[in-house]
Design a protein around this motif. Structure first.
Motif, PDB file in Angstrom:
ATOM      1  N   VAL A 120       0.842  -1.206   0.000  1.00 10.69           N
ATOM      2  CA  VAL A 120       0.000   0.000   0.000  1.00 10.69           C
ATOM      3  C   VAL A 120       0.873   1.251   0.000  1.00 10.69           C
ATOM      4  N   SER A 121       1.983   1.215   0.742  1.00 10.51           N
ATOM      5  CA  SER A 121       2.855   2.400   0.786  1.00 10.51           C
ATOM      6  C   SER A 121       3.411   2.730  -0.591  1.00 10.51           C
ATOM      7  N   PHE A 122       3.731   1.711  -1.395  1.00 10.70           N
ATOM      8  CA  PHE A 122       4.257   1.980  -2.727  1.00 10.70           C
ATOM      9  C   PHE A 122       3.182   2.463  -3.687  1.00 10.70           C
ATOM     10  N   ILE A 123       1.928   2.147  -3.416  1.00 16.47           N
ATOM     11  CA  ILE A 123       0.844   2.732  -4.217  1.00 16.47           C
ATOM     12  C   ILE A 123       0.818   4.238  -4.003  1.00 16.47           C
ATOM     13  N   PHE A 124       1.085   4.670  -2.766  1.00 14.41           N
ATOM     14  CA  PHE A 124       1.156   6.107  -2.491  1.00 14.41           C
ATOM     15  C   PHE A 124       2.458   6.710  -2.998  1.00 14.41           C
ATOM     16  N   LEU A 125       3.573   6.023  -2.795  1.00 10.98           N
ATOM     17  CA  LEU A 125       4.883   6.577  -3.147  1.00 10.98           C
ATOM     18  C   LEU A 125       5.121   6.665  -4.650  1.00 10.98           C
ATOM     19  N   TYR A 126       4.730   5.638  -5.390  1.00  6.81           N
ATOM     20  CA  TYR A 126       5.098   5.551  -6.798  1.00  6.81           C
ATOM     21  C   TYR A 126       4.661   6.743  -7.644  1.00  6.81           C
ATOM     22  N   PRO A 127       3.361   7.117  -7.659  1.00  3.09           N
ATOM     23  CA  PRO A 127       2.981   8.202  -8.576  1.00  3.09           C
ATOM     24  C   PRO A 127       3.563   9.553  -8.199  1.00  3.09           C
ATOM     25  N   SER A 128       3.957   9.728  -6.952  1.00  6.99           N
ATOM     26  CA  SER A 128       4.459  11.037  -6.549  1.00  6.99           C
ATOM     27  C   SER A 128       5.978  11.125  -6.591  1.00  6.99           C
ATOM     28  N   THR A 129       6.646  10.006  -6.782  1.00 10.21           N
ATOM     29  CA  THR A 129       8.101  10.004  -6.671  1.00 10.21           C
ATOM     30  C   THR A 129       8.808   9.652  -7.965  1.00 10.21           C
ATOM     31  N   PHE A 130       8.382   8.597  -8.625  1.00 11.50           N
ATOM     32  CA  PHE A 130       9.209   7.974  -9.631  1.00 11.50           C
ATOM     33  C   PHE A 130       8.848   8.345 -11.062  1.00 11.50           C
ATOM     34  N   THR A 154      -5.422  11.536  -0.724  1.00 12.01           N
ATOM     35  CA  THR A 154      -4.578  12.451   0.039  1.00 12.01           C
ATOM     36  C   THR A 154      -3.917  13.460  -0.892  1.00 12.01           C
ATOM     37  N   ARG A 155      -3.646  14.630  -0.363  1.00 10.09           N
ATOM     38  CA  ARG A 155      -2.938  15.647  -1.146  1.00 10.09           C
ATOM     39  C   ARG A 155      -1.428  15.448  -1.071  1.00 10.09           C
ATOM     40  N   HIS A 156      -0.967  14.604  -0.156  1.00  9.90           N
ATOM     41  CA  HIS A 156       0.467  14.373   0.037  1.00  9.90           C
ATOM     42  C   HIS A 156       0.769  12.870   0.004  1.00  9.90           C
ATOM     43  N   PRO A 157       0.658  12.257  -1.165  1.00  5.90           N
ATOM     44  CA  PRO A 157       0.817  10.795  -1.226  1.00  5.90           C
ATOM     45  C   PRO A 157       2.209  10.314  -0.837  1.00  5.90           C
ATOM     46  N   GLN A 158       3.245  11.085  -1.132  1.00  8.33           N
ATOM     47  CA  GLN A 158       4.590  10.645  -0.779  1.00  8.33           C
ATOM     48  C   GLN A 158       4.750  10.588   0.733  1.00  8.33           C
ATOM     49  N   MET A 159       4.239  11.589   1.445  1.00  7.46           N
ATOM     50  CA  MET A 159       4.317  11.603   2.902  1.00  7.46           C
ATOM     51  C   MET A 159       3.517  10.447   3.496  1.00  7.46           C
ATOM     52  N   VAL A 160       2.307  10.229   3.014  1.00  2.00           N
ATOM     53  CA  VAL A 160       1.472   9.146   3.534  1.00  2.00           C
ATOM     54  C   VAL A 160       2.135   7.793   3.272  1.00  2.00           C
ATOM     55  N   GLY A 161       2.642   7.590   2.063  1.00  6.84           N
ATOM     56  CA  GLY A 161       3.315   6.340   1.738  1.00  6.84           C
ATOM     57  C   GLY A 161       4.553   6.115   2.583  1.00  6.84           C
ATOM     58  N   GLN A 162       5.342   7.166   2.806  1.00  7.31           N
ATOM     59  CA  GLN A 162       6.556   7.028   3.615  1.00  7.31           C
ATOM     60  C   GLN A 162       6.225   6.707   5.065  1.00  7.31           C
ATOM     61  N   ILE A 186      10.135  10.212   8.494  1.00  7.08           N
ATOM     62  CA  ILE A 186       8.819  10.792   8.777  1.00  7.08           C
ATOM     63  C   ILE A 186       8.962  12.283   9.051  1.00  7.08           C
ATOM     64  N   GLY A 187       9.989  12.661   9.826  1.00  2.00           N
ATOM     65  CA  GLY A 187      10.218  14.079  10.092  1.00  2.00           C
ATOM     66  C   GLY A 187      10.471  14.871   8.819  1.00  2.00           C
ATOM     67  N   HIS A 188      11.269  14.298   7.915  1.00  2.00           N
ATOM     68  CA  HIS A 188      11.557  14.949   6.635  1.00  2.00           C
ATOM     69  C   HIS A 188      10.277  15.176   5.838  1.00  2.00           C
ATOM     70  N   HIS A 189       9.437  14.172   5.762  1.00  9.93           N
ATOM     71  CA  HIS A 189       8.219  14.299   4.974  1.00  9.93           C
ATOM     72  C   HIS A 189       7.172  15.192   5.638  1.00  9.93           C
ATOM     73  N   LEU A 190       7.112  15.177   6.972  1.00  9.34           N
ATOM     74  CA  LEU A 190       6.189  16.088   7.664  1.00  9.34           C
ATOM     75  C   LEU A 190       6.642  17.537   7.515  1.00  9.34           C
ATOM     76  N   PHE A 191       7.972  17.752   7.551  1.00 11.39           N
ATOM     77  CA  PHE A 191       8.525  19.093   7.352  1.00 11.39           C
ATOM     78  C   PHE A 191       8.191  19.611   5.960  1.00 11.39           C
ATOM     79  N   GLY A 192       8.244  18.721   4.982  1.00 12.50           N
ATOM     80  CA  GLY A 192       7.965  19.106   3.596  1.00 12.50           C
ATOM     81  C   GLY A 192       6.507  19.433   3.335  1.00 12.50           C
ATOM     82  N   VAL A 193       5.623  18.972   4.201  1.00 14.53           N
ATOM     83  CA  VAL A 193       4.192  19.229   4.012  1.00 14.53           C
ATOM     84  C   VAL A 193       3.913  20.584   4.554  1.00 14.53           C
TER      85      VAL A 193
END
Length: 193
Positions: A120-130, A154-162, A186-193
């Protein structure tokens, strides 16, 4: 059976090393220091990556004006990708180092939960990252806001997936190095949001 043999070998090696090196002050009594070293190193590598990656991203407008869009993207990728790769390789090599916090691997269904969570995490990560053409600086990178698919959730799929990936792997690996990696990511992705 292999696990039992490996555990017996490790215990035997630890007792031999502790016995042989005990007179030098490097035996069992000092293992705690080396256990925390991997956790600190993992958190440090993650922090270095985050600072460089976010720092370069914040300089994007200035950098593109000075040296051009493509040159800046190439420099950004040339600096960020090796840092990310070295952090990932360190995690893979040291994921079981550190202090073991709990042991849940024998809980029925946990293995399947971790696999499903990773999927499930890669379903969120893939479209926003790769978008590999953007990563390689072949195409101009742009913000992708889709109104269909995962962006409806979600508006932040990379953060949710991570976050999903980190929680699942921390639940399975359960040592201080995995916790340090998860806190950093998690801190990196929360900071980016």
């Amino acid at each position: 059976m292999d696990i039992v043999c490996a555990e017996l070998g490790r215990n035997n090696l630890n007792s031999e090393v502790g016995h042989e090196l005990g007179g030098l002050g490097i035996g069992r009594g000092n293992l705690h220091r080396s256990e925390t070293t991997s956790s600190v190193a993992m958190l440090s590598l993650t922090l270095i990556f985050v600072l460089v990656h976010c720092g370069l991203a914040s300089l994007r407008d200035v950098g593109e004006k000075l040296i051009g869009e493509r040159a800046f993207r190439v420099i950004f990728a040339a600096v960020s990708l090796p840092l990310a790769l070295s952090t990932v390789v360190y995690f893979i090599n040291h994921r079981y180092d550190g202090i073991q916090l709990w042991q849940l691997q024998s809980v029925p269904g946990l293995h399947q939960l971790v696999w499903c969570s990773s999927f499930v995490s890669f379903i969120f990560l893939y479209p926003s990252t790769f978008n590999l053409l953007e990563v390689a600086a072949v195409q101009k990178s742009k913000m992708h806001l889709w109104e269909t698919g995962i962006m409806r959730i979600t508006r932040h799929p990379q953060m949710v997936g991570q976050v999903i990936w980190c929680l699942a792997h921390t639940l399975w690996i359960v040592c201080s190095v995995a916790v340090a990696a998860s806190i950093g990511l998690i801190g990196h992705h929360l900071f980016g949001v």
